[in-house]
Scaffold this active site. Structure first.
Site, PDB file in Angstrom:
ATOM      1  N   THR A  26       0.862  -1.046   0.037  1.00  0.00           N
ATOM      2  CA  THR A  26      -0.026   0.047   0.100  1.00  0.00           C
ATOM      3  C   THR A  26       0.852   1.395   0.190  1.00  0.00           C
ATOM      4  O   THR A  26       2.212   1.197  -0.395  1.00  0.00           O
ATOM      5  CB  THR A  26      -1.016   0.007   1.270  1.00  0.00           C
ATOM      6  OG1 THR A  26      -1.852   1.013   1.153  1.00  0.00           O
ATOM      7  CG2 THR A  26      -0.420  -0.073   2.532  1.00  0.00           C
ATOM      8  N   ASN A  27       0.429   2.484   0.388  1.00  0.00           N
ATOM      9  CA  ASN A  27       1.148   3.667   0.394  1.00  0.00           C
ATOM     10  C   ASN A  27       0.760   4.367   1.406  1.00  0.00           C
ATOM     11  O   ASN A  27      -0.403   4.288   2.122  1.00  0.00           O
ATOM     12  CB  ASN A  27       1.021   4.450  -1.016  1.00  0.00           C
ATOM     13  CG  ASN A  27      -0.374   4.739  -1.334  1.00  0.00           C
ATOM     14  OD1 ASN A  27      -1.076   5.438  -0.583  1.00  0.00           O
ATOM     15  ND2 ASN A  27      -0.852   4.218  -2.422  1.00  0.00           N
ATOM     16  N   ALA A  28       1.280   5.746   1.764  1.00  0.00           N
ATOM     17  CA  ALA A  28       0.960   6.628   3.020  1.00  0.00           C
ATOM     18  C   ALA A  28       0.025   7.561   2.667  1.00  0.00           C
ATOM     19  O   ALA A  28      -0.141   8.471   3.574  1.00  0.00           O
ATOM     20  CB  ALA A  28       2.541   7.138   3.323  1.00  0.00           C
ATOM     21  N   ALA A  92      -4.393   7.859  -4.274  1.00  0.00           N
ATOM     22  CA  ALA A  92      -3.056   7.513  -4.695  1.00  0.00           C
ATOM     23  C   ALA A  92      -3.001   6.000  -4.720  1.00  0.00           C
ATOM     24  O   ALA A  92      -3.035   5.012  -4.188  1.00  0.00           O
ATOM     25  CB  ALA A  92      -2.040   7.725  -3.420  1.00  0.00           C
TER      26      ALA A  92
END
Ligand code: C5P
Length: 211
Positions: A26-28, A92
């Site tokens: 995943t991402n932030a 995102a």
């Protein structure tokens, strides 16, 4: 109430790609910009759908379409955007997913592990390049560490967007942001401001682009 009677769809937050039943990529992204955009659209009288990745907050008066993976976000956004006047891609979206998802937990070994990733589809590009039922205004974000305006202009053309909101990096998970608005008619760099103020500035521009 500049958006009364208009339908706005916003993609927001991160996506999450499973590797096995307990691991994922995943991402932030916090989804704060998406939530600020949804609130600004509601305040202007729009009906709002938020296609929300894991953990992305959705204002109470918006309709939440919760998704996990990029492919789910792609399918739900394409279906839900058929009735939208405005689509804003603030999510995102993960660039890759695992080529194979294991139904069993992968065993630890001391030898390391090579895993193949495959590219996810570009959601906002698919919406903006649609021939039939294209929303009147399609907006994308460009999060860059350098040359932010030239990358934004390139995205405007390649993805056939009506507006690109260029963002400096280091704004993920922050309440403040630094944006520039890039469209066919030119570009405007705005001073640092809260995400709520940025959302209002983005909708002021979008209203000028609506037929
Ligand atoms: O190409 P890049 O990822 O830098 O573009 C960012 C913009 O495109 C954002 O608006 C993002 O929400 C959108 N995007 C998308 N689907 C992807 C990748 C990015 O909608 N797979």
């Amino acid at each position: 109430m500049g958006l009364a009677g208009r339908r706005v769809l916003i993609t927001s937050g991160p996506t999450r790609e499973p590797l096995d039943p307990v691991r994922y990529l995943t991402n932030a992204s916090s989804g704060k910009m998406g939530a600020a955009l949804a609130s600004a659209a509601l305040a202007r009288g729009a009906s709002v759908v938020v296609v929300a990745g894991p953990g992305a907050p959705v204002p109470r008066r918006a309709r939440a379409v919760p998704v996990t993976t990029a492919l789910e976000m792609y399918r739900r956004t394409l279906a839900e955007s058929r009735r939208a006047d405005v689509v804003i891609a603030a999510a995102a979206v993960g660039d890759w997913r695992f080529a194979k998802i294991s139904s069993r937990k992968i065993k630890r070994s001391s030898r390391g592990l090579s895993i193949r990733l495959v590219a996810n589809p570009d959601i906002v590009k698919a919406v903006a390049r649609r021939r039939r039922g294209r929303p009147a205004v399609v907006v994308g974000f460009a999060l860059e560490s350098h040359d932010w305006l030239s990358y934004a202009r390139e995205k405007l053309v390649r993805k056939r967007l009506d507006l690109v909101v260029a963002n400096k990096t280091a704004v993920l998970d922050s309440d403040r942001t630094r944006i520039a608005l890039v469209s066919a008619s030119g570009e405007k760099v705005l001073p640092a401001m809260t995400k709520a103020a940025a959302a209002r500035a983005i909708f002021a521009r979008i209203e000028g682009l609506l037929p």
